[in-house]
Design a protein around this motif. Structure first.
Motif, PDB file in Angstrom:
ATOM      1  N   MET B  23     -20.523  -1.852  24.093  1.00 45.44           N
ATOM      2  CA  MET B  23     -21.894  -1.691  23.623  1.00 45.44           C
ATOM      3  C   MET B  23     -21.955  -1.836  22.110  1.00 45.44           C
ATOM      4  O   MET B  23     -22.834  -2.515  21.587  1.00 45.44           O
ATOM      5  CB  MET B  23     -22.460  -0.334  24.012  1.00 45.44           C
ATOM      6  N   VAL B  24     -21.024  -1.208  21.441  1.00 47.96           N
ATOM      7  CA  VAL B  24     -21.076  -1.193  19.978  1.00 47.96           C
ATOM      8  C   VAL B  24     -20.655  -2.524  19.373  1.00 47.96           C
ATOM      9  O   VAL B  24     -21.304  -3.026  18.457  1.00 47.96           O
ATOM     10  CB  VAL B  24     -20.183  -0.064  19.411  1.00 47.96           C
ATOM     11  N   ASN B  25     -19.594  -3.107  19.891  1.00 46.20           N
ATOM     12  CA  ASN B  25     -19.037  -4.290  19.236  1.00 46.20           C
ATOM     13  C   ASN B  25     -19.134  -5.577  20.028  1.00 46.20           C
ATOM     14  O   ASN B  25     -18.635  -6.614  19.579  1.00 46.20           O
ATOM     15  CB  ASN B  25     -17.558  -4.037  18.895  1.00 46.20           C
ATOM     16  N   GLY B  26     -19.702  -5.504  21.198  1.00 49.98           N
ATOM     17  CA  GLY B  26     -19.733  -6.698  22.024  1.00 49.98           C
ATOM     18  C   GLY B  26     -18.385  -6.958  22.678  1.00 49.98           C
ATOM     19  O   GLY B  26     -17.388  -6.319  22.344  1.00 49.98           O
TER      20      GLY B  26
END
Lengths: 207, 207
Positions: B23-26
DNA sequence: GTCTATACTAGGATAGAC
DNA sequence: GTCTATCCTAGTATAGAC
């Protein structure tokens, strides 16, 4: 004399190739080599014009955003009832997405991309600019919704929230729209009209 | 005896950490090391349970999709007028997204991810499964719209196209919704209701 | 089962030829 | 200004200790 081919916009050509490459494989999934291949050259040319992959990515987005605002802003701030304007803005934006799919798709990739960590200060500035432009575009829609609610032309929605719903429908088009060989401007126009109608009037409203 | 801690669902724990990391970094922006750090262990543990990063990514998506269908299908095929059902489906789906943001966000990443090239045959099967499920979920919405149009409860929209508009609004929520510290279930419920109303009734319809 | 090495490769970036 | 050759890091994946 002075026959220099009209500045073949070397950079623009690269940016277009990059847009196509990023559209197909995503940012991280595309290598500079792939962009070069898309262009029919080697990365030397790209690195001569751009500092690196991130800069290229940002430039695609900047160009996409420029198109969007240039299209939507005059309508938003122009004449006509809020309803008429909002309809027109939505319809034209939708059409633009269909016509400029690679740029528009990359723009969406940028929204959920998280380059915050891996950006130099100068890139950070560009990123901030893009975020501001994104917000500005959305506000153009929100503002017109607000006017329409104030004038009683629309029912009492929260314009900020409705703006999110509307942007979602618009943006999602980049994910499902596939240009067809038998896709004429007239067909696109018709689809755009239909989409804008559904987005603004839902299942129970009136076109 | 038989005190073995109830199968601590080692894999499930890893999948949750992966969801947060992605979610945060792909996908491409997250390394297996990051997932391990999120979990407080080293990659050894992850590679013991999963063949590789892609498998992990797919498992996050499978779990997200399982949640969605488990939630929406009973309502879609249950009792009540199309209008009532569609409202309920939309509202609940929106609520689920707010409650399970990491999983839902990764699911969206998967839509526009282009792993087709870099997949083994066995991964390709999982990918096909996910695409089929995605389509199935959308069809649940489309089907109810179709019924509503047939019954005259909705105006004459093209259900397939309206489905795209609706899915867009729903999916986009994963991009802008940010859980707040003062975010209670009641507040989420209220927002979900409002969103569903806007999505189905637009600016000119009636809630 | 989980950890600590370590092998291996893709791909971003640069230097220097042309 | 573009190409070729090369460097170098990041990150996947594995082998073997514990």
């Amino acid at each position: 004399m002075a026959e220099r081919p009209p500045a073949p916009d070397n950079r623009a050509e690269i940016i277009e190739a990059a847009a196509r490459a990023f559209m197909v494989n995503g940012y991280a999934g595309s290598s500079i080599d792939m962009v070069a291949e898309e262009l029919g050259c080697t990365k030397g040319r790209i690195y001569y014009q751009f500092k690196g992959k991130a800069d290229l990515f940002f430039d695609v987005q900047k160009e996409a955003m420029r198109m969007n605002i240039a299209l939507v802003e005059p309508i938003a701030t122009g004449k006509g009832s809020p309803r008429k304007r909002l309809q027109e803005m939505t319809e034209r934006q939708v059409q633009l997405i269909m016509e400029q799919l690679p740029f528009q798709r990359v723009l969406v990739q940028g929204v959920e991309m998280h380059l915050e960590g891996s950006t130099t200060p100068s890139q950070r500035k560009v990123l901030d600019f893009l975020i501001a432009q994104r917000d500005r575009l959305e506000q153009l829609f929100v503002q017109v919704v607000k006017e329409g609610v104030r004038d009683g032309e629309f029912r009492k929605v929260d314009p900020r929230i409705f703006g999110k719903v509307l942007m979602g429908s618009i943006v999602w088009l980049t994910m499902w729209y596939k240009p067809r060989p038998d896709d004429t401007p007239a067909k696109r126009r018709k689809l755009a009209r239909e989409l804008a109608d559904y987005m603004l009037n839902g299942l129970t409203g009136k076109a």
